[in-house]
Design an enzyme around this catalytic site. Structure first.
Site: not given
Length: 531
Positions: A84, A214, A345
């Site tokens: 990430c 989340c 993301h």
């Protein structure tokens, strides 16, 4: 110490739910983000010396395929995969190339085309890079069926609750804040505001985390153009240059596997180490920071990271949240973009999107998200496995930035030689405005700087009615062109070729490139001009 490194241009796509946007494969998204960044910097792709491209899900040399959309110039292109933190790792590589004297201008690009649903391990016939983390976490907490990452961060949140006085509501307050911030971000995947009760009542993913705590999977891309001090000053980019004051990467420490702590497994120790090194290198105290883009893949991680970065004392994150020290009006503004929870993301793009947001904030260009008086920005990006990157930013030339902001409104039309050009354009519109508007269908903004350092702004409206020319104001333009007074006069009278002006750094533009190419349609005609 190496050479100074500056962010001179940033760009990104809107982050999207995977598959929602048609014709949005990684080459298209990379082209959009890269083109925006080049336009923001006012440089051409031919001036890029090297490129660092980050992505997690894709075959080898996707970076080359992505950049073919911008040009084939034979430069080195490095492909980066660091979980990430891939985007900020590409950024760190670009910074190191310039800092070490190996390049003057580097393009850093990140993108991701993701599958819907929770993340899965792609390869099951070889050792997982997360096997040790999962092994230790399994010994600490019973794993259920479902997303492993949600269980890891959820368990880290539960450990914090057991060790300190944190409550489930503190995690919910973080999600509430980030969703509220995202309402003002046009690049965010989600722009819906929720009440605190709605956040808490959302479907449970893993205690104490609900669905709204989340981050989603996302498609998208972001890009940053980095340059040396010599490059910045040669191209007169001081007013937009954001300095990367310090940038440090840390990986997991032995304590992750020895001390048996859920919080350490999800990045507490490596985030703390990277932050401590970055602040020491910059010589900054924590209270120097104004705005923060923090890796909030889950609300539990944002809470834990407050303490890891030293924004508050260990065990005091709950009080930090209750005081509102993580939002507008508090000590810091954390994730004005909406963070990963709302913005999305796309793994390879996340770190570069954080860089873009902080650059806009420090330049004063974040619109309704703007953190008033922001002077120092902090970026935090982690990848389980592990890699944590912490960066500190500030305006590279704050005086030039202030002068530019002040001079736009301080100047009068009579201070510029170019005023005659705009008089001619106005006369041209009066005679044939209807036909010009039909051909152009766009609004030009000209930012012109004279020899005294003053900046004036003209708007040429070739979109409405019969067209018009106005000086000053704050209108929405389709394309913005920036030039020195003398150069604009030469350009508009045919004495300076637009392409030559662009490659020499005399002409910078942002916005609709196709409209910019129609500039000749409003130029004063040879033989008819009084110039």
């Amino acid at each position: 110490m190496g050479r100074k490194v500056f962010v001179i241009g940033v760009g990104m796509t809107k982050f999207e739910k995977p598959g929602r946007r048609e014709n949005f494969d990684y080459p298209e998204m990379a082209k959009e983000a890269g083109t925006k960044a080049l336009q923001d910097a006012g440089v051409s792709y031919n001036e890029i010396n090297q490129a660092c491209v980050g992505y997690v899900y894709g075959d080898t040399t996707c970076g080359q395929r992505a950049l073919y959309q911008l040009g084939l110039t034979g430069i080195p292109i490095y492909n980066v995969n660091n979980a990430c933190s891939t985007g900020s790792t590409a950024l760190l590589m670009g910074k190191n190339l310039i800092e070490g004297g190996m390049a003057e201008c580097v393009l850093c690009l990140g993108f991701e085309k993701m599958e819907r649903g929770s993340l899965q391990f792609k390869y099951t016939d070889r050792t997982s890079p997360m096997d040790k983390h999962v092994e230790v976490m399994t010994q600490l907490r019973d794993f259920e069926s479902g997303p492993i990452t949600a269980q890891m961060f959820g368990n880290a949140g539960r450990e914090h609750m057991e060790k300190y006085s944190t409550k489930p509501e503190h995690f919910a307050k973080i999600a509430y804040k980030n969703h509220k911030h995202s309402v003002n971000n046009p690049y965010s995947q989600f722009r819906d505001e929720y009440t605190l009760d709605q956040v808490k009542a959302a479907p449970k993913i893993h205690e104490p985390l609900t669905k709204l705590q989340c981050c989603p999977t996302s498609d998208g891309s972001a890009c940053a153009i980095l340059a040396s001090q010599d490059f910045v000053e040669k191209h007169n980019l001081q007013s937009q240059a954001v300095e990367i004051v310090a940038m440090e990467m840390a990986t997991d420490l032995p304590s992750v596997f020895q001390d048996r702590s859920c919080m350490q497994i999800v990045g507490y120790d490596m985030s703390k180490l990277a932050a401590d090194k970055a602040f020491a290198k910059a010589g900054f105290e924590r209270n120097a920071v104004d705005v923060i883009e923090l890796h909030d893949c889950f609300s539990a991680n944002e809470l834990i990271t407050y303490e890891a970065l030293g924004l508050c004392e260990p065990g005091k994150a709950g009080e930090f949240i209750d005081r509102g020290d993580n939002t507008y009006g508090g000590k810091y503004v954390v994730n004005p973009s909406g963070g990963l929870l709302s913005k999305g993301h796309p793994l390879g793009a996340t770190g570069l999107a954080q860089c873009a947001e902080l650059s806009w904030q420090l330049r004063g260009q974040a619109d309704k998200r703007q953190v008033k008086g922001a002077k120092v920005g902090l970026q935090h990006n982690i990848g389980l496995g592990g890699a944590a990157v912490v960066s500190l930013y500030r305006l590279g030339y704050p005086r030039e930035n202030r002068l530019q902001a002040a001079n736009v409104s301080a100047s009068s039309e009579n201070d510029f030689k170019s005023k005659e050009v705009f008089k001619e354009i106005g006369s041209h519109l009066e005679k044939d405005g209807a036909n010009i508007v039909k051909k152009m269908n766009g609004i030009f903004c000209f930012n012109v700087k004279n020899g005294a350092g003053q900046t004036g702004t003209w708007y040429v409206d070739a979109k409405n009615g019969k067209g018009s020319v106005t000086f000053g104001g704050d209108k929405k333009a389709d394309v913005t062109l920036s030039m020195n007074d003398d150069d604009l006069l030469k350009l508009m009278t045919g004495k300076l070729n637009p392409q030559t002006a662009f490659f020499q750094g005399k002409l910078k533009f942002k916005g609709n490139m196709a409209l910019a190419m129609k500039l000749k349609e409003i130029q004063p005609k040879a033989g008819n001009s009084k110039l």
